[in-house]
Design an enzyme around this catalytic site. Structure first.
Site, PDB file in Angstrom:
ATOM      1  CG  HIS A 108      -1.691   1.142   1.295  1.00 23.05           C
ATOM      2  ND1 HIS A 108      -3.361   1.038   1.533  1.00 23.05           N
ATOM      3  CD2 HIS A 108      -1.486   2.439   1.109  1.00 23.05           C
ATOM      4  CE1 HIS A 108      -3.813   2.312   1.335  1.00 23.05           C
ATOM      5  NE2 HIS A 108      -2.689   3.102   1.406  1.00 23.05           N
TER       6      HIS A 108
ATOM      7  CG  HIS B 150      -0.747   7.050  -0.879  1.00 22.55           C
ATOM      8  ND1 HIS B 150      -2.009   7.311  -1.483  1.00 22.55           N
ATOM      9  CD2 HIS B 150      -1.156   6.497   0.212  1.00 22.55           C
ATOM     10  CE1 HIS B 150      -3.133   6.709  -0.629  1.00 22.55           C
ATOM     11  NE2 HIS B 150      -2.423   6.193   0.413  1.00 22.55           N
TER      12      HIS B 150
ATOM     13  CE  LYS C 108      -8.195   2.383  -0.638  1.00 27.37           C
ATOM     14  NZ  LYS C 108      -6.701   2.781  -0.079  1.00 27.37           N
TER      15      LYS C 108
ATOM     16  CG  HIS D 190     -10.003   4.208   3.498  1.00 25.00           C
ATOM     17  ND1 HIS D 190      -8.441   4.968   3.774  1.00 25.00           N
ATOM     18  CD2 HIS D 190     -10.610   4.473   4.655  1.00 25.00           C
ATOM     19  CE1 HIS D 190      -8.765   5.752   4.826  1.00 25.00           C
ATOM     20  NE2 HIS D 190      -9.777   5.597   5.448  1.00 25.00           N
TER      21      HIS D 190
ATOM     22  CG  HIS E 280      -4.607   2.063   6.031  1.00 25.45           C
ATOM     23  ND1 HIS E 280      -5.992   2.130   6.076  1.00 25.45           N
ATOM     24  CD2 HIS E 280      -4.657   2.760   4.745  1.00 25.45           C
ATOM     25  CE1 HIS E 280      -6.791   2.469   5.375  1.00 25.45           C
ATOM     26  NE2 HIS E 280      -5.987   2.961   4.272  1.00 25.45           N
TER      27      HIS E 280
ATOM     28  CG  ASP F 273      -1.807   4.881   4.006  1.00 27.75           C
ATOM     29  OD1 ASP F 273      -1.498   5.425   2.905  1.00 27.75           O
ATOM     30  OD2 ASP F 273      -2.343   5.227   4.810  1.00 27.75           O
TER      31      ASP F 273
HETATM   32  O1  DOR Z   1      -3.301   9.128   5.591  1.00 26.03           O
HETATM   33  C1  DOR Z   1      -3.742   9.046   4.747  1.00 26.03           C
HETATM   34  N1  DOR Z   1      -3.240   9.714   3.582  1.00 26.03           N
HETATM   35  N2  DOR Z   1      -4.588   8.199   4.562  1.00 26.03           N
HETATM   36  C2  DOR Z   1      -5.174   8.023   3.312  1.00 26.03           C
HETATM   37  O2  DOR Z   1      -5.950   7.007   3.247  1.00 26.03           O
HETATM   38  C3  DOR Z   1      -4.726   8.466   2.380  1.00 26.03           C
HETATM   39  C4  DOR Z   1      -3.485   9.146   2.564  1.00 26.03           C
HETATM   40  C5  DOR Z   1      -3.225  10.248   1.160  1.00 26.03           C
HETATM   41  O3  DOR Z   1      -3.414  10.085  -0.048  1.00 26.03           O
HETATM   42  O4  DOR Z   1      -2.335  11.240   1.529  1.00 26.03           O
HETATM   43 ZN    ZN Z   2      -3.243   5.048   1.772  1.00 27.97          ZN
END
Ligand code: DOR
Ligand code: ZN
Length: 343
Positions: free
Chosen positions: A13, A15, A99, A136, A174, A247
């Protein structure tokens, strides 16, 4: 133990963002991780197979020369998602998961799902073809306390959804509560759960006691200490259903330090060093490889990486920030000096 060599980890997971931010953060993941499940919450989101293909090409183009890293793409589920497009993207080998963001749950989730009846055909198709759903798991109802949103989601949404879609493979992403740990442990092997590095280290006091600390604010928000301990127990247990999804979610400091700041902890640079320390503290270094490198591929039906990473017990110093063309991004501070280094 002063040195540990394990199969190269994967991040289930992550970003990566896009553009200048992606170029700045991608090398920090690729230096330690062979593969990562790439979150689709761009603006606009990655909804179709064609968009996922274009995004993967941008990631590969941003990868520095000589680094080896495979992005595992996901599609962002909307009420208009076309099951045929999902099936084609899966059949081509491009997409490894879909997702589900409940609408409004977190960063860039406005296009997520409000009416779960509208995603029924896609879920049925995914169950049929064996494509996992990454969830999520928080309700967004204003009358549900933010610290209860995960537990309520399990009862009101997740469990009914799984009962209505037999065989659907689901990743609870998460997880932050003992409720989620208990639920995951009571299910069959169609269910798995990812755990972040930061939720093994911080509880809600880190965010709120002694002054507000925006860099510890993420979603789902960190809970009470008893929940952190339940997560530590799950992650270090060696049980096959739990694996690492960092995450890691970079935001510029300017966007974190606003009156309404963004959610996310940026852990890509120091995740492996922190995890080595966490697992050592819990006398579970023999389960680190299971958590970071074996259980994830096992759930996704992929081979374990045949390359390795070596962790040594030599103190590492991390930069406090990573600079991007959009501004500095603060690296997650675990609150203790790092005793391990990852090579
Ligand atoms: O803390 C987070 N940041 N939780 C999420 O679900 C999304 C993520 C983000 O894209 O910044
Ligand atoms: Zn995330």
């Amino acid at each position: 133990m002063t040195s540990l060599t394990i199969a190269r980890p994967d991040d289930w997971h992550l970003h990566l963002r896009d553009g200048a931010m992606m170029r700045a953060v991608l090398p920090h993941t690729a230096q330690h991780f062979a593969r990562a499940i790439i979150m689709p919450n761009l603006v606009p989101p990655v909804v179709t197979g064609a968009q996922a293909l274009a995004y993967r090409d941008r990631i590969l183009a941003a990868l520095p020369e000589g680094m080896d890293f495979a992005p595992l793409m996901t599609l962002y589920l909307t009420e208009d998602t076309d099951p045929d497009d999902v099936e084609a993207a899966h059949a081509s080998g491009l997409v490894k998961a879909v997702k589900l963001y409940p609408a409004g749950a977190t960063t860039n989730s406005a296009s997520g799902v409000a009416d779960f009846g509208k995603i029924r055909d896609t879920l049925d198709r995914m169950a049929k073809i064996g494509l996992p759903l990454c969830v999520h798991g928080e309700v967004t109802d204003g009358d549900v306390d933010i610290f209860d949103r995960e537990a309520v989601f399990i009862d009101r949404v997740l469990d009914p959804l799984r009962r209505a879609t037999p065989g659907l493979r689901v990743v609870m992403e998460h997880i932050t509560t003992s409720n989620a740990v208990d639920y995951a442990r009571a299910q069959d092997d169609t269910l798995a759960a990812t755990i972040t590095t930061h939720h093994l280290v911080i509880n809600r006091n880190h965010i709120l006691a002694g002054g507000i600390k925006p860099h510890y604010y993420c979603l789902p928000v960190a809970k009470r200490e008893e929940h952190r301990l339940a997560l530590r127990n799950a992650a270090t247990s060696g049980e096959t259903r739990f694996f690492l999804g960092t995450d890691s979610a970079p935001h510029t400091d300017a966007n974190k330090l606003l009156p309404c700041g963004c959610a996310g902890c940026f852990t890509a640079p120091n995740t492996m060093a922190i995890l080595a320390q966490v697992f050592e503290e819990d006398a579970a270094l023999d389960h680190l490889e299971t958590f970071t490198s074996r259980n994830g591929p096992n759930f996704y039906g992929l081979p374990v990486n045949d390359t390795t990473i070596t962790l040594t017990k030599t103190p590492s110093t991390m930069p406090t920030h990573v600079n991007t063309e959009e501004g500095p991004v603060t690296v997650f501070d675990p609150g203790f000096p790092l005793e391990w280094s990852a090579h």
